[in-house]
Design an enzyme around this catalytic site. Structure first.
Site, PDB file in Angstrom:
ATOM      1  N   GLY A 198      -4.814  -2.650  -8.542  1.00  0.00           N
ATOM      2  CA  GLY A 198      -3.665  -3.446  -8.991  1.00  0.00           C
ATOM      3  C   GLY A 198      -4.113  -4.689  -9.718  1.00  0.00           C
ATOM      4  O   GLY A 198      -5.285  -4.848 -10.060  1.00  0.00           O
ATOM      5  N   GLU A 222      -4.197  -7.650  -8.512  1.00  0.00           N
ATOM      6  CA  GLU A 222      -4.856  -8.653  -7.691  1.00  0.00           C
ATOM      7  C   GLU A 222      -5.867  -8.100  -6.708  1.00  0.00           C
ATOM      8  O   GLU A 222      -6.619  -8.851  -6.108  1.00  0.00           O
ATOM      9  CB  GLU A 222      -3.788  -9.448  -6.948  1.00  0.00           C
ATOM     10  CG  GLU A 222      -3.022 -10.314  -7.917  1.00  0.00           C
ATOM     11  CD  GLU A 222      -1.671 -10.745  -7.426  1.00  0.00           C
ATOM     12  OE1 GLU A 222      -1.230 -10.259  -6.383  1.00  0.00           O
ATOM     13  OE2 GLU A 222      -1.050 -11.557  -8.120  1.00  0.00           O
ATOM     14  N   VAL A 239      -7.573  -1.181  -3.807  1.00  0.00           N
ATOM     15  CA  VAL A 239      -7.279  -0.684  -2.471  1.00  0.00           C
ATOM     16  C   VAL A 239      -7.950   0.673  -2.275  1.00  0.00           C
ATOM     17  O   VAL A 239      -7.861   1.543  -3.143  1.00  0.00           O
ATOM     18  CB  VAL A 239      -5.748  -0.584  -2.253  1.00  0.00           C
ATOM     19  CG1 VAL A 239      -5.432  -0.024  -0.875  1.00  0.00           C
ATOM     20  CG2 VAL A 239      -5.097  -1.955  -2.432  1.00  0.00           C
ATOM     21  N   LYS A 248      -8.429  -3.436   1.470  1.00  0.00           N
ATOM     22  CA  LYS A 248      -7.946  -4.152   0.284  1.00  0.00           C
ATOM     23  C   LYS A 248      -9.015  -5.157  -0.134  1.00  0.00           C
ATOM     24  O   LYS A 248      -9.366  -6.058   0.622  1.00  0.00           O
ATOM     25  CB  LYS A 248      -6.629  -4.862   0.609  1.00  0.00           C
ATOM     26  CG  LYS A 248      -6.041  -5.642  -0.552  1.00  0.00           C
ATOM     27  CD  LYS A 248      -4.621  -6.089  -0.251  1.00  0.00           C
ATOM     28  CE  LYS A 248      -4.036  -6.905  -1.389  1.00  0.00           C
ATOM     29  NZ  LYS A 248      -2.637  -7.303  -1.144  1.00  0.00           N
ATOM     30  N   ASP A 250       7.613 -12.072  -2.432  1.00  0.00           N
ATOM     31  CA  ASP A 250       7.438 -11.095  -3.524  1.00  0.00           C
ATOM     32  C   ASP A 250       7.892  -9.725  -3.034  1.00  0.00           C
ATOM     33  O   ASP A 250       7.271  -8.711  -3.325  1.00  0.00           O
ATOM     34  CB  ASP A 250       5.971 -11.071  -3.968  1.00  0.00           C
ATOM     35  CG  ASP A 250       5.753 -10.299  -5.283  1.00  0.00           C
ATOM     36  OD1 ASP A 250       6.736 -10.114  -6.038  1.00  0.00           O
ATOM     37  OD2 ASP A 250       4.626  -9.866  -5.538  1.00  0.00           O
ATOM     38  N   ASP A 305       1.628  -6.447   1.193  1.00  0.00           N
ATOM     39  CA  ASP A 305       1.297  -7.371   0.100  1.00  0.00           C
ATOM     40  C   ASP A 305       1.835  -8.782   0.324  1.00  0.00           C
ATOM     41  O   ASP A 305       2.789  -9.201  -0.313  1.00  0.00           O
ATOM     42  CB  ASP A 305       1.825  -6.789  -1.223  1.00  0.00           C
ATOM     43  CG  ASP A 305       1.112  -7.396  -2.422  1.00  0.00           C
ATOM     44  OD1 ASP A 305       0.165  -8.169  -2.224  1.00  0.00           O
ATOM     45  OD2 ASP A 305       1.517  -7.095  -3.555  1.00  0.00           O
TER      46      ASP A 305
HETATM   47  N1  LIG Z   1      -1.846  -0.539   4.231  1.00  0.00           N
HETATM   48  C1  LIG Z   1      -1.652   0.275   3.184  1.00  0.00           C
HETATM   49  N2  LIG Z   1      -1.434   1.604   3.375  1.00  0.00           N
HETATM   50  C2  LIG Z   1      -1.229   2.423   2.323  1.00  0.00           C
HETATM   51  N3  LIG Z   1      -1.242   2.037   1.036  1.00  0.00           N
HETATM   52  C3  LIG Z   1      -1.454   0.738   0.773  1.00  0.00           C
HETATM   53  C4  LIG Z   1      -1.659  -0.207   1.831  1.00  0.00           C
HETATM   54  N4  LIG Z   1      -1.845  -1.429   1.269  1.00  0.00           N
HETATM   55  C5  LIG Z   1      -1.744  -1.257  -0.056  1.00  0.00           C
HETATM   56  N5  LIG Z   1      -1.513   0.041  -0.374  1.00  0.00           N
HETATM   57  C6  LIG Z   1      -1.366   0.604  -1.734  1.00  0.00           C
HETATM   58  O1  LIG Z   1      -2.057  -0.209  -2.652  1.00  0.00           O
HETATM   59  C7  LIG Z   1      -1.149  -0.781  -3.609  1.00  0.00           C
HETATM   60  C8  LIG Z   1      -1.552  -2.211  -3.926  1.00  0.00           C
HETATM   61  O2  LIG Z   1      -1.525  -2.996  -2.746  1.00  0.00           O
HETATM   62  P1  LIG Z   1      -0.910  -4.462  -2.753  1.00  0.00           P
HETATM   63  O3  LIG Z   1       0.468  -4.436  -3.267  1.00  0.00           O
HETATM   64  O4  LIG Z   1      -1.135  -5.038  -1.399  1.00  0.00           O
HETATM   65  O5  LIG Z   1      -1.901  -5.193  -3.761  1.00  0.00           O
HETATM   66  P2  LIG Z   1      -1.605  -5.944  -5.133  1.00  0.00           P
HETATM   67  O6  LIG Z   1      -2.808  -6.681  -5.467  1.00  0.00           O
HETATM   68  O7  LIG Z   1      -0.343  -6.679  -5.084  1.00  0.00           O
HETATM   69  O8  LIG Z   1      -1.457  -4.773  -6.144  1.00  0.00           O
HETATM   70  P3  LIG Z   1      -0.267  -4.643  -7.209  1.00  0.00           P
HETATM   71  O9  LIG Z   1      -0.559  -5.634  -8.256  1.00  0.00           O
HETATM   72  O10 LIG Z   1      -0.402  -3.211  -7.635  1.00  0.00           O
HETATM   73  O11 LIG Z   1       1.000  -4.944  -6.471  1.00  0.00           O
HETATM   74  C9  LIG Z   1       0.212  -0.645  -2.990  1.00  0.00           C
HETATM   75  O12 LIG Z   1       1.221  -0.515  -3.959  1.00  0.00           O
HETATM   76  C10 LIG Z   1       0.094   0.621  -2.161  1.00  0.00           C
HETATM   77  O13 LIG Z   1       0.324   1.761  -2.959  1.00  0.00           O
HETATM   78 MG   LIG Z   2       1.702  -5.383  -4.672  1.00  0.00          MG
END
Ligand SMILES: Nc1ncnc2c1ncn2[C@@H]1O[C@H](COP(=O)(O)OP(=O)(O)OP(=O)(O)O)[C@@H](O)[C@H]1O
Ligand SMILES: [Mg+2]
Length: 273
Positions: free
Chosen positions: A17, A19, A22, A35, A159, A176
């Site tokens: 993603g 940030e 994962v 993460k 968020d 998140d």
């Molecule tokens: N505990 C978890 N179990 C399963 N999938 C997860 C989990 N945590 C995160 N993910 C997957 O990883 C993705 C990104 O995680 P997260 O939203 O925490 O990070 P982010 O940095 O905000 O990424 P983004 O910019 O894509 O939102 C989530 O949309 C989900 O699909």
């Molecule tokens: Mg996210």
């Protein structure tokens, strides 16, 4: 983490993603989720001032460095950002909110429960699933209770949207949370809560349009402010602002003050010319 014995193997990358990256990993005899936070420079809007307002740091040297944006300051900010997610996960799990169970936080990597679907695969995001009107109404209600539970634990997600909610085998799970804010200490908490609730309304309103007419956000915040909010609070989805009688004398005094100030300013300007 493999060297430290915290995980046994990396199974696959789940997403990359904005940030974080994962991964699905094996550890503790289970499939878990890791993460890995990206460098602060690659990150986006969420570190904006609204979110970090009143975020607690350990000492004033750290706080000053963060304000100045020195390298040490950026590192401190980075650490505060990452640990904010871990703190929120522990706090919310303890309050009974459906978030991934945290296992460990080590060197910029958060190890947590993998939210899985009925087959044991990584669960889809809300945004990837279609709902019947009945399901939409039910999930909306479930998630509002989760929002209330979070607020009762002193946390606003900040968020919350269809991209940060997973549909696990036992229902929705909220993820998140690095930008989560302290409900009592952040001046933007009310606006953020309203936005989180509005995001839920818009998303589920696509499947159940009657939800579009609701106003749970302001109702929830009003109860919270009065100290009356509990996870059992019965919500109506209606909000009517109770307007207090206006203190006319006070309003006129404020206007007079403003007039005086303006007159003084004009005088100063005339003198300067
Ligand atoms: N505990 C978890 N179990 C399963 N999938 C997860 C989990 N945590 C995160 N993910 C997957 O990883 C993705 C990104 O995680 P997260 O939203 O925490 O990070 P982010 O940095 O905000 O990424 P983004 O910019 O894509 O939102 C989530 O949309 C989900 O699909
Ligand atoms: Mg996210």
């Amino acid at each position: 983490m493999i060297e430290e014995g915290l995980i046994d193997a990396v199974v696959r990358q789940l997403t990359s993603g904005k940030e974080a990256m994962v991964y699905v990993v094996r550890g503790g005899g289970e499939t878990r989720c890791a993460k890995v936070y990206k460098e602060a420079t690659q990150r986006s809007f969420r570190q904006a001032v609204d979110y970090s307002e009143n975020r607690k740091v350990k000492n004033t040297r750290q706080a000053r460095a963060m304000a100045k944006g020195t390298r040490f300051g950026r590192q401190a900010q980075e650490a505060a950002w990452q640990s904010a997610e871990v703190d929120a996960l522990y706090r919310l799990a303890a309050a009974g909110v459906r978030v991934p169970r945290p296992h460990n936080f080590h060197d910029g990597v958060l190890l947590m429960e993998l939210v899985a679907d009925a087959e044991g695969n990584a669960a889809p995001r809300l945004n990837d699933v279609l709902f019947t009107p009945e399901q939409a109404v039910e999930h909306h209600a479930t998630l509002l209770v989760e929002v209330v539970r979070m607020l009762c634990a002193g946390v606003v997600h900040g968020d919350l949207s269809e991209f940060n909610i997973l549909i696990g085998a036992n229902g929705p799970v909220i993820i998140d949370l690095p930008q989560a804010v302290d409900a009592a200490g952040n001046n933007h908490a009310a606006a953020m809560l309203e936005r989180d609730v509005a995001n839920l309304r818009h998303f589920f309103g696509r499947f159940a349009p009657e939800l579009l007419a609701t106003d749970y956000g302001r109702e929830i915040w009003a109860l919270y402010q009065k100290g009356l909010l509990t996870p059992e609070s019965v919500l109506t989805g209606q909000f009517r602002q109770v307007l207090k009688p206006v203190d006319l004398g006070q309003v006129l005094a404020v206007i007079d003050d403003a007039k005086d100030e303006e007159a003084a300013r004009r005088l100063r300007m005339a003198e300067a010319r």
